[in-house]
Design an enzyme around this catalytic site. Structure first.
Site, PDB file in Angstrom:
ATOM      1  N   ALA A 114     -41.005  14.186  39.568  1.00 30.50           N
ATOM      2  CA  ALA A 114     -41.765  15.395  39.242  1.00 30.50           C
ATOM      3  C   ALA A 114     -40.862  16.621  39.226  1.00 30.50           C
ATOM      4  O   ALA A 114     -41.337  17.751  39.223  1.00 30.50           O
ATOM      5  CB  ALA A 114     -42.903  15.598  40.234  1.00 30.50           C
TER       6      ALA A 114
ATOM      7  N   LYS B 158     -33.109  24.549  38.439  1.00 27.95           N
ATOM      8  CA  LYS B 158     -33.823  24.644  37.160  1.00 27.95           C
ATOM      9  C   LYS B 158     -35.139  25.407  37.249  1.00 27.95           C
ATOM     10  O   LYS B 158     -35.480  26.175  36.346  1.00 27.95           O
ATOM     11  CB  LYS B 158     -34.057  23.247  36.581  1.00 27.95           C
ATOM     12  CG  LYS B 158     -32.785  22.548  36.145  1.00 27.95           C
ATOM     13  CD  LYS B 158     -33.082  21.215  35.480  1.00 27.95           C
ATOM     14  CE  LYS B 158     -31.787  20.556  35.012  1.00 27.95           C
ATOM     15  NZ  LYS B 158     -32.054  19.319  34.254  1.00 27.95           N
TER      16      LYS B 158
ATOM     17  N   ALA C  19     -36.276  17.408  35.227  1.00 35.08           N
ATOM     18  CA  ALA C  19     -36.002  16.401  34.196  1.00 35.08           C
ATOM     19  C   ALA C  19     -37.246  15.559  33.917  1.00 35.08           C
ATOM     20  O   ALA C  19     -37.555  15.251  32.757  1.00 35.08           O
ATOM     21  CB  ALA C  19     -34.836  15.519  34.623  1.00 35.08           C
TER      22      ALA C  19
END
Length: 276
Positions: A132, A65, A135
């Site tokens: 952290a 991500k 998400a």
């Protein structure tokens, strides 16, 4: 037919595949998702497939991500603030190759939608976010945007500290020494995915908690079991978070309203299969 990949590592199954493919069929949208385990060093190859038009886009899961952002031409303001994307699409104003890559983030909408379905007003609520990663940052961003008093904790303190300073929220170095009284606790760590789980939240912190949500789906977790033992009123598993981020993601791809009832049915069916 437009081809999309869901990429992560390790990755053998993702709810997005059956749910999105069912929704595509319902909407008569000629597209298909495939699940692919892609090692971090090979993520750039997926992006090249989108640039060449071989793929229409990709949904990114852990650990891609944040690294995906560096491979894009542009991203939404939310993705920049969260420093993570969960959807990458190729586009070109005139349809010529190579396509440019744009990143989106709907994880924050998922966290917000799931929690607000049970607690509509979040302004002033004390919300503790565990983790952290992408998400966790998405959840913290969403609740901070709603005016909640957000605190974030992570096993690696420096990761949480950097994001907390960026968002101007509270970072907790050690929950055992913290005197906060959260109303809501969100677990977005990887702990719930581990075969052997340990307690994350000191029991006194559960005192005023009205809602607990875990990002994990298809299984219970020690976090949710402890929330239940603490008699937390609202307990949400990750499939609800997933559904609330999958619907806007699908709408970005198709330009059509997501068939929510069907997507919920498909999500429930897939989760039942995972549990069995």
């Amino acid at each position: 037919m437009k081809k999309f990949w869901i990429v992560g590592h390790p990755l053998s199954f993702c709810l997005c595949t059956p749910v999105s493919n069912g929704a595509f069929k319902e909407l008569a949208f000629d597209a298909e998702f495939e699940t692919h385990d892609v090692a971090p060093d090979d993520l750039h190859l997926v992006m090249e497939k989108i640039r060449s038009g071989e793929l229409a886009g990709a949904v990114t899961t852990m650990p891609h991500k944040t690294p995906a952002l560096e491979l894009l031409d542009e991203s939404t303001d939310e993705a920049k603030a969260i420093n993570a994307v969960n959807l990458v699409l190729g586009h070109s104003p005139n349809g010529e190759l190579p396509y440019k890559l744009k990143g989106y983030n709907t994880d924050w909408l998922g966290a917000l939608g799931a929690v607000k379905s049970l607690i509509p007003e979040l302004k002033g609520k004390h919300i503790l976010v565990l983790g952290a990663g992408g998400a966790a940052r998405a959840a913290a961003y969403a609740f901070h945007k709603e005016g909640a008093n957000v605190s974030i904790w992570n096993r690696t303190s420096e990761r949480a500290k950097a994001f907390a300073e960026k968002m101007q929220i509270t970072q907790i170095p050690d929950m055992r020494k913290w005197d906060g009284e959260p109303d809501i606790i969100i677990n977005a760590t990887s702990a719930s995915y581990q075969p052997s789980q340990s307690t994350l939240v000191p029991f006194p912190l559960w005192k005023n908690v009205q809602l607990a949500m875990d990002a994990v789906y298809g299984k219970t977790s020690l976090f949710l079991e402890e929330a239940n033992a603490a008699k937390v009123k609202h307990i949400i598993s990750g499939d609800v978070w997933f559904l609330n981020q999958a619907a806007p993601l699908l709408e970005i791809i198709t330009g059509k309203k997501a068939p929510l009832e069907l997507m919920k049915k498909l999500t429930d069916e897939a989760v039942d299969i995972i549990k069995s």
